[in-house]
Write an enzyme that holds these catalytic residues in place. Structure first.
Site, mmCIF file in Angstrom:
data_model
loop_
_atom_site.group_PDB
_atom_site.id
_atom_site.type_symbol
_atom_site.label_atom_id
_atom_site.label_comp_id
_atom_site.label_asym_id
_atom_site.label_seq_id
_atom_site.Cartn_x
_atom_site.Cartn_y
_atom_site.Cartn_z
ATOM 1 N N SER A 1 3.723 7.274 -14.730
ATOM 2 C CA SER A 1 4.414 6.523 -13.673
ATOM 3 C C SER A 1 5.926 6.610 -13.876
ATOM 4 O O SER A 1 6.520 7.674 -13.732
ATOM 5 C CB SER A 1 3.904 5.086 -13.644
ATOM 6 O OG SER A 1 4.350 4.407 -12.481
ATOM 7 N N HIS B 1 1.109 1.592 -6.905
ATOM 8 C CA HIS B 1 0.267 2.778 -6.736
ATOM 9 C C HIS B 1 -0.921 2.509 -5.805
ATOM 10 O O HIS B 1 -2.047 2.930 -6.060
ATOM 11 C CB HIS B 1 -0.209 3.304 -8.096
ATOM 12 C CG HIS B 1 0.923 3.699 -8.993
ATOM 13 N ND1 HIS B 1 1.751 4.754 -8.710
ATOM 14 C CD2 HIS B 1 1.388 3.144 -10.145
ATOM 15 C CE1 HIS B 1 2.672 4.851 -9.658
ATOM 16 N NE2 HIS B 1 2.475 3.884 -10.535
#
Length: 379
Positions: A87, A191
């Site tokens: 990420s 996400h």
């Protein structure tokens, strides 16, 4: 071969960075100028209890990861063969690959943290010992339609993300048998589809910058494959609301080492050992059979002449698709009647011969021969 792994949000803790800020005073001073506050004070003392707030967490981790990488390279005199980041950590992977400089990366991360920090009423939870199919079936059966699969961290650990109320409702459903459920300390549904607005705003911000192509292979969270030339803007924008395919990324890199007869070593660069522990689990749970698809994908094709490989039809199709259609293109199936699908990744070659793209509305791959852009159908 060696891969450096850069950790993301969740690995932070007070005291991280230690002596790095004094060892790299120029970069630390540059960080303070961009951020408008002391990064050393935030990480070592956290006097205002801000380190766990997304808008502060992400810049702090980026800086500590960057300084850790600078020290590692200075000590060893060697750069890795591959880089990957979880990420937020993907920005450090791109920094290591010289796609942008330290200051530019920090500006990007600061904006990303601000946008993601504004999202509220969301939640995330890690589910252990349940497959993707089991999780999706359970969510559907109980009408939890506002939850997405956000992270494939290991073959046995998947993170879900969505409305906070549904995250709470899901907990007892995944605490039966061997399954375990761990709510995560986040305020946003990262996400997931609920990050769409943040994604669009970040995409607009990204358009203000120019990026160089990677000088090292960077495996992207969105595709679990190395970045392609000229695709950084799209991939970083898509990453915000797309699944982090971490387990697949590590398996791809394991297969890359196996295919070259030079086993891949993995080293975490940054604060903590979150990714090291995930890697050990992935390694333990990955069988030779599960690497076979990656190995087939990596098999060399026929050569027209020594040293010159001829592209396969599937490779040509993937290149043409990616040049014309960005991530997020709306498509429809020409065979199965699926409508309102949207691409979630770039197209890739699967199993060495199949040109395919991953679909957000289906959560699986479609062959490029089986889809067409919605615009082509007059929609």
């Amino acid at each position: 071969m060696k891969t450096f792994m850069f950790p993301g949000q969740g690995s932070q803790s007070m005291g991280m960075g230690g002596t790095l800020f004094d060892e790299f005073k120029e970069l630390t001073r540059e960080a303070d100028e961009v951020l408008g506050y002391s990064i050393k004070e935030l990480c070592l003392e956290d006097p205002r209890q801000e380190l766990n707030k997304t808008q502060f967490t992400q810049p702090a981790l980026y800086v500590v990861n960057a300084l850790s990488y600078a020290k590692k390279v200075a000590q060893t005199g060697r750069k890795p063969d591959y880089v990957v980041g979880h990420s937020l950590g993907e920005f450090n992977a791109l920094l290591a690959a010289e796609c942008f400089d330290f200051r530019t990366g920090l500006k990007l991360v600061q904006k990303r943290g601000q946008l993601m920090g504004q999202v509220s009423n969301g939640g995330m939870a890690a589910i252990l010992n349940a497959s993707k199919e089991e999780i999706e079936a359970t969510l559907t059966r109980h009408g939890l339609t506002n939850l997405d699969l956000a992270n494939y961290n290991t073959p046995s650990q998947i993170v879900i993300s969505g409305h906070a109320a549904e995250i709470a409702r899901a907990q007892p459903l995944f605490e039966t048998g061997t399954m375990l459920y761990y709510p995560l300390n986040t305020s946003g549904a990262f996400h997931s589809r609920f990050m769409q607005t943040a994604k669009e705003e970040f995409g607009t911000f990204l358009s203000l910058f120019e990026f160089a192509d990677p000088k090292l292979p960077v495996v992207a969270n969105v595709t679990a494959r190395p970045y392609q030339s000229g695709r950084i803007h799209e991939a970083l924008s898509a990453q915000i609301d797309s699944t982090v395919r971490w387990s697949e990324s590590i398996q791809y890199l394991m297969a890359r080492g196996k295919s070259s007869n030079d086993p891949m070593e993995f080293e975490e660069v940054g604060h903590g050992d979150v990714l090291t522990r995930l890697f050990e689990t992935i390694k333990r749970q990955t069988t030779p059979a599960s690497l076979s698809a990656y190995l087939q994908e990596m098999r060399p094709s026929a050569f027209d002449a020594p040293g010159q490989r001829k592209r396969t039809a599937a490779e040509e199709k993937v290149i043409a698709w990616n040049q014309q259609y960005p991530i997020g293109t709306k498509v429809e199936s020409t065979l199965m009647g699926y409508e309102q699908l949207q691409t979630r990744t770039e197209a890739v070659v699967l199993f060495g011969h199949r040109a395919a793209v991953y679909m957000k509305g289906y959560n699986g791959y479609f062959d490029l021969n089986e889809i067409k852009p919605a615009a082509a159908a007059g929609k």
